[in-house]
Design a protein around this motif. Structure first.
Motif, PDB file in Angstrom:
ATOM      1  N   ALA A 234       0.828  -1.203   0.000  1.00 21.70           N
ATOM      2  CA  ALA A 234       0.000   0.000   0.000  1.00 21.70           C
ATOM      3  C   ALA A 234       0.866   1.257   0.000  1.00 21.70           C
ATOM      4  CB  ALA A 234      -0.927  -0.005   1.208  1.00 21.70           C
ATOM      5  N   GLU A 235       1.946   1.244   0.752  1.00 22.04           N
ATOM      6  CA  GLU A 235       2.815   2.416   0.823  1.00 22.04           C
ATOM      7  C   GLU A 235       3.498   2.697  -0.511  1.00 22.04           C
ATOM      8  OE1 GLU A 235       3.216   4.689   3.118  1.00 22.04           O
ATOM      9  OE2 GLU A 235       1.703   3.686   4.360  1.00 22.04           O
ATOM     10  N   VAL A 236       4.022   1.656  -1.132  1.00 27.73           N
ATOM     11  CA  VAL A 236       4.730   1.883  -2.392  1.00 27.73           C
ATOM     12  C   VAL A 236       3.737   2.228  -3.513  1.00 27.73           C
ATOM     13  CG1 VAL A 236       4.725  -0.525  -3.150  1.00 27.73           C
ATOM     14  CG2 VAL A 236       6.572   0.979  -3.858  1.00 27.73           C
ATOM     15  N   LEU A 237       2.532   1.698  -3.440  1.00 28.81           N
ATOM     16  CA  LEU A 237       1.531   2.049  -4.438  1.00 28.81           C
ATOM     17  C   LEU A 237       1.100   3.504  -4.300  1.00 28.81           C
ATOM     18  CD1 LEU A 237      -0.718  -1.163  -4.472  1.00 28.81           C
ATOM     19  CD2 LEU A 237       0.832  -0.381  -6.269  1.00 28.81           C
ATOM     20  N   LEU A 238       0.955   3.970  -3.070  1.00 32.65           N
ATOM     21  CA  LEU A 238       0.623   5.384  -2.845  1.00 32.65           C
ATOM     22  C   LEU A 238       1.759   6.289  -3.311  1.00 32.65           C
ATOM     23  CD1 LEU A 238      -1.103   5.276   0.662  1.00 32.65           C
ATOM     24  CD2 LEU A 238      -2.160   5.933  -1.512  1.00 32.65           C
ATOM     25  N   TYR A 239       2.986   5.847  -3.078  1.00 29.00           N
ATOM     26  CA  TYR A 239       4.155   6.660  -3.426  1.00 29.00           C
ATOM     27  C   TYR A 239       4.299   6.810  -4.942  1.00 29.00           C
ATOM     28  CZ  TYR A 239       8.848   8.545  -2.630  1.00 29.00           C
ATOM     29  OH  TYR A 239       9.951   9.359  -2.568  1.00 29.00           O
ATOM     30  N   THR A 240       3.886   5.775  -5.687  1.00 33.01           N
ATOM     31  CA  THR A 240       4.061   5.784  -7.146  1.00 33.01           C
ATOM     32  C   THR A 240       2.758   6.058  -7.886  1.00 33.01           C
ATOM     33  OG1 THR A 240       3.729   3.378  -7.205  1.00 33.01           O
ATOM     34  CG2 THR A 240       5.999   4.175  -7.027  1.00 33.01           C
ATOM     35  N   ARG A 241       1.724   6.481  -7.195  1.00 32.60           N
ATOM     36  CA  ARG A 241       0.424   6.677  -7.852  1.00 32.60           C
ATOM     37  C   ARG A 241       0.494   7.688  -9.003  1.00 32.60           C
ATOM     38  NH1 ARG A 241      -4.676   8.302  -4.252  1.00 32.60           N
ATOM     39  NH2 ARG A 241      -4.816   6.039  -3.930  1.00 32.60           N
ATOM     40  N   PRO A 242       1.129   8.848  -8.871  1.00 35.49           N
ATOM     41  CA  PRO A 242       1.149   9.799 -10.003  1.00 35.49           C
ATOM     42  C   PRO A 242       1.825   9.225 -11.242  1.00 35.49           C
ATOM     43  CG  PRO A 242       1.774  10.900  -7.958  1.00 35.49           C
ATOM     44  CD  PRO A 242       1.762   9.439  -7.670  1.00 35.49           C
ATOM     45  N   GLU A 243       2.937   8.508 -11.046  1.00 38.29           N
ATOM     46  CA  GLU A 243       3.647   7.944 -12.189  1.00 38.29           C
ATOM     47  C   GLU A 243       2.834   6.837 -12.863  1.00 38.29           C
ATOM     48  OE1 GLU A 243       6.248  10.309  -9.939  1.00 38.29           O
ATOM     49  OE2 GLU A 243       5.007   8.616  -9.273  1.00 38.29           O
ATOM     50  N   ARG A 244       2.158   6.043 -12.056  1.00 41.06           N
ATOM     51  CA  ARG A 244       1.322   4.996 -12.639  1.00 41.06           C
ATOM     52  C   ARG A 244       0.142   5.592 -13.399  1.00 41.06           C
ATOM     53  NH1 ARG A 244      -1.322   2.476  -9.327  1.00 41.06           N
ATOM     54  NH2 ARG A 244      -0.667   3.358  -7.328  1.00 41.06           N
ATOM     55  N   ALA A 245      -0.442   6.629 -12.852  1.00 41.22           N
ATOM     56  CA  ALA A 245      -1.561   7.285 -13.540  1.00 41.22           C
ATOM     57  C   ALA A 245      -1.102   7.866 -14.875  1.00 41.22           C
ATOM     58  CB  ALA A 245      -2.150   8.373 -12.650  1.00 41.22           C
ATOM     59  N   GLU A 246       0.085   8.460 -14.890  1.00 42.98           N
ATOM     60  CA  GLU A 246       0.609   9.019 -16.136  1.00 42.98           C
ATOM     61  C   GLU A 246       0.915   7.926 -17.143  1.00 42.98           C
ATOM     62  OE1 GLU A 246       4.309  11.842 -17.706  1.00 42.98           O
ATOM     63  OE2 GLU A 246       4.087  11.365 -15.568  1.00 42.98           O
ATOM     64  N   LEU A 247       1.487   6.814 -16.672  1.00 43.07           N
ATOM     65  CA  LEU A 247       1.803   5.710 -17.575  1.00 43.07           C
ATOM     66  C   LEU A 247       0.537   5.073 -18.133  1.00 43.07           C
ATOM     67  CD1 LEU A 247       3.892   3.889 -18.858  1.00 43.07           C
ATOM     68  CD2 LEU A 247       3.959   2.539 -16.745  1.00 43.07           C
ATOM     69  N   SER A 248      -0.483   4.901 -17.300  1.00 42.77           N
ATOM     70  CA  SER A 248      -1.747   4.330 -17.768  1.00 42.77           C
ATOM     71  C   SER A 248      -2.403   5.248 -18.795  1.00 42.77           C
ATOM     72  CB  SER A 248      -2.690   4.100 -16.588  1.00 42.77           C
ATOM     73  OG  SER A 248      -2.152   3.154 -15.685  1.00 42.77           O
ATOM     74  N   ALA A 249      -2.377   6.545 -18.518  1.00 43.46           N
ATOM     75  CA  ALA A 249      -2.969   7.495 -19.468  1.00 43.46           C
ATOM     76  C   ALA A 249      -2.201   7.513 -20.782  1.00 43.46           C
ATOM     77  CB  ALA A 249      -2.992   8.890 -18.853  1.00 43.46           C
ATOM     78  N   ARG A 250      -0.873   7.379 -20.721  1.00 41.33           N
ATOM     79  CA  ARG A 250      -0.065   7.377 -21.941  1.00 41.33           C
ATOM     80  C   ARG A 250      -0.383   6.156 -22.802  1.00 41.33           C
ATOM     81  NH1 ARG A 250       4.843   9.832 -22.745  1.00 41.33           N
ATOM     82  NH2 ARG A 250       3.876  11.443 -21.437  1.00 41.33           N
ATOM     83  N   ILE A 251      -0.490   4.988 -22.176  1.00 38.02           N
ATOM     84  CA  ILE A 251      -0.806   3.767 -22.924  1.00 38.02           C
ATOM     85  C   ILE A 251      -2.207   3.857 -23.508  1.00 38.02           C
ATOM     86  CG2 ILE A 251      -1.222   1.293 -22.686  1.00 38.02           C
ATOM     87  CD1 ILE A 251       1.056   1.206 -20.666  1.00 38.02           C
ATOM     88  N   SER A 252      -3.156   4.346 -22.713  1.00 37.00           N
ATOM     89  CA  SER A 252      -4.527   4.510 -23.202  1.00 37.00           C
ATOM     90  C   SER A 252      -4.572   5.480 -24.375  1.00 37.00           C
ATOM     91  CB  SER A 252      -5.431   4.995 -22.065  1.00 37.00           C
ATOM     92  OG  SER A 252      -6.736   5.234 -22.524  1.00 37.00           O
ATOM     93  N   HIS A 253      -3.802   6.543 -24.281  1.00 42.40           N
ATOM     94  CA  HIS A 253      -3.765   7.535 -25.368  1.00 42.40           C
ATOM     95  C   HIS A 253      -3.224   6.917 -26.653  1.00 42.40           C
ATOM     96  CE1 HIS A 253      -3.040  11.233 -27.555  1.00 42.40           C
ATOM     97  NE2 HIS A 253      -1.747  10.952 -27.626  1.00 42.40           N
ATOM     98  N   LEU A 254      -2.196   6.099 -26.549  1.00 37.49           N
ATOM     99  CA  LEU A 254      -1.615   5.491 -27.745  1.00 37.49           C
ATOM    100  C   LEU A 254      -2.569   4.481 -28.375  1.00 37.49           C
ATOM    101  CD1 LEU A 254       2.124   5.049 -26.720  1.00 37.49           C
ATOM    102  CD2 LEU A 254       1.155   6.620 -28.394  1.00 37.49           C
ATOM    103  N   PHE A 255      -3.303   3.753 -27.562  1.00 35.61           N
ATOM    104  CA  PHE A 255      -4.336   2.865 -28.112  1.00 35.61           C
ATOM    105  C   PHE A 255      -5.352   3.673 -28.922  1.00 35.61           C
ATOM    106  CE2 PHE A 255      -3.349  -0.600 -24.943  1.00 35.61           C
ATOM    107  CZ  PHE A 255      -3.173  -1.595 -25.881  1.00 35.61           C
ATOM    108  N   SER A 256      -5.730   4.827 -28.394  1.00 37.34           N
ATOM    109  CA  SER A 256      -6.697   5.674 -29.100  1.00 37.34           C
ATOM    110  C   SER A 256      -6.117   6.209 -30.403  1.00 37.34           C
ATOM    111  CB  SER A 256      -7.127   6.836 -28.201  1.00 37.34           C
ATOM    112  OG  SER A 256      -7.730   6.372 -27.011  1.00 37.34           O
ATOM    113  N   VAL A 257      -4.847   6.567 -30.387  1.00 39.00           N
ATOM    114  CA  VAL A 257      -4.202   7.074 -31.607  1.00 39.00           C
ATOM    115  C   VAL A 257      -4.154   5.993 -32.685  1.00 39.00           C
ATOM    116  CG1 VAL A 257      -2.014   7.898 -32.562  1.00 39.00           C
ATOM    117  CG2 VAL A 257      -2.851   8.815 -30.396  1.00 39.00           C
TER     118      VAL A 257
END
Length: 343
Positions: A234-257
């Motif tokens: 839980a601690e490491v997931l909270l610590y890396t939440r912004p980076e994971r959100a950015e990575l998920s959004a980037r992958i989702s964006h490329l699928f859309s492209v």
């Protein structure tokens, strides 16, 4: 039925009818109306048909070979054993096997021609278009699924519910993917003035998409092992939440492209966002947590396995998305100033 499926099925039905007719003529001449020899020849024909249907995957051809053989040879035998000598239907008690099979071949050929007319002129459904639209829908769906952030389920208020992708949604994805494989086979039999269907390119696109679905499944397997995070996870997931959100959004964006380029049949921009850089920032954030995190003492090496598995899956997705981008470039080229002249 699509145009390509109609062409393929019609060809296999007509060819199967012709082969079955030849088998029926040969069996009738050799057996001389002997029922035991006809039964033996029917067994041999059925073996070959089962191999064609199951071994080669040509169901219509195998079925119509067997159907034509049965309708011709067995019908001729049924005529030969009748006692009504005044019945001259197709030879009466002396059946004309050539006439019987000719009627069958003409009937099937007429039906196939009519089917091609209906699917081409009256109600045309293009397998090429359905395949292209289906791939776009699948990529859009995969982008929406990954946008949820697979590891966010461990930080939700309902730890026993997998909000990433349940088994029903995964089954639907794979079922839809199987339909796309069937459409590709049908599209290869469609003939258009703009050129032959690029079967090899679409085959590689579907193969790569299948690997991405396997990566989605692998992530789902890792998550489903235990939906309750430990204190360290839980601690490491909270610590890396912004980076994971950015990575998920980037992958989702490329699928859309990719889906948009495929749908519009338009070239890709060669300046697409890079997943590797975002993934490297995630790995750097994990390293920073292990060195400088305030509550790093709660996380063991085992608690980091989840994030490392996530990083491996995203690396696979990055490679496959790049591979699909190359195939789309082979189809439509690269966006440049020459293709955007204002006229």
């Amino acid at each position: 039925m699509t145009i390509g499926a109609s062409n393929t099925t019609g060809y296999q039905r007509f060819l199967g009818t012709c082969i079955g007719a030849v088998c029926a003529i040969a069996a009738w001449i050799i057996s001389d109306a002997n029922p035991y020899l006809l039964a033996f020849f029917g067994w041999l024909v059925s073996l070959g048909c089962f191999y064609i249907i199951l071994g080669q995957g040509k169901g219509p051809m195998g079925r119509f070979i067997l159907l034509t053989y049965n309708l011709s040879a067995l019908y001729a035998y049924s005529l030969s054993v009748k006692d009504d000598e005044d019945d001259d239907d197709e030879g009466g008690i002396n059946p004309q096997i050539w006439e019987i099979v000719l009627h069958r071949v003409v009937a099937v050929m007429t039906g196939c021609i009519w089917g091609v007319i209906v699917t081409r002129l009256i109600w045309p459904i293009s397998a090429r278009q359905k395949l292209k639209d289906g791939i776009c829908v699948l990529w859009f769906r995969m982008g929406l699924i990954w946008k949820r952030d697979p590891l966010a389920v461990f930080l939700s208020n309902e730890p026993h519910q997998n909000s990433y992708m349940d088994i029903r949604e995964e089954f639907e994805l794979h079922r839809f993917f199987s339909q796309l494989e069937a459409l590709r086979k049908s599209a290869a039999s469609e003939f258009e003035l703009k050129g032959p269907f690029p079967d090899k390119i679409y085959g590689r696109i579907l193969q790569t998409t299948g690997r991405m679905l396997d990566a989605f499944h692998a992530m789902n397997v890792v998550i489903a092992k235990d939906l309750k995070a430990t204190a360290g996870e839980a601690e490491v997931l909270l610590y890396t939440r912004p980076e994971r959100a950015e990575l998920s959004a980037r992958i989702s964006h490329l699928f859309s492209v990719l889906a948009s380029s495929m749908k519009l049949e338009y070239p890709l921009n060669d300046a697409l966002p890079n997943i590797e850089h975002t993934r490297d920032r995630l790995l750097a954030k994990i390293f920073d947590f292990r060195k400088n995190g305030e509550r790093r003492h709660l996380a063991t090496d085992k608690d980091l396995e989840l994030l490392y598995a996530y990083a491996l899956v995203t690396r696979q997705l990055a490679q496959d998305i790049a591979g699909v981008g190359v195939e789309i470039e082979n189809l439509y080229g690269i966006l440049d100033e020459e293709s955007l002249k204002l006229q």
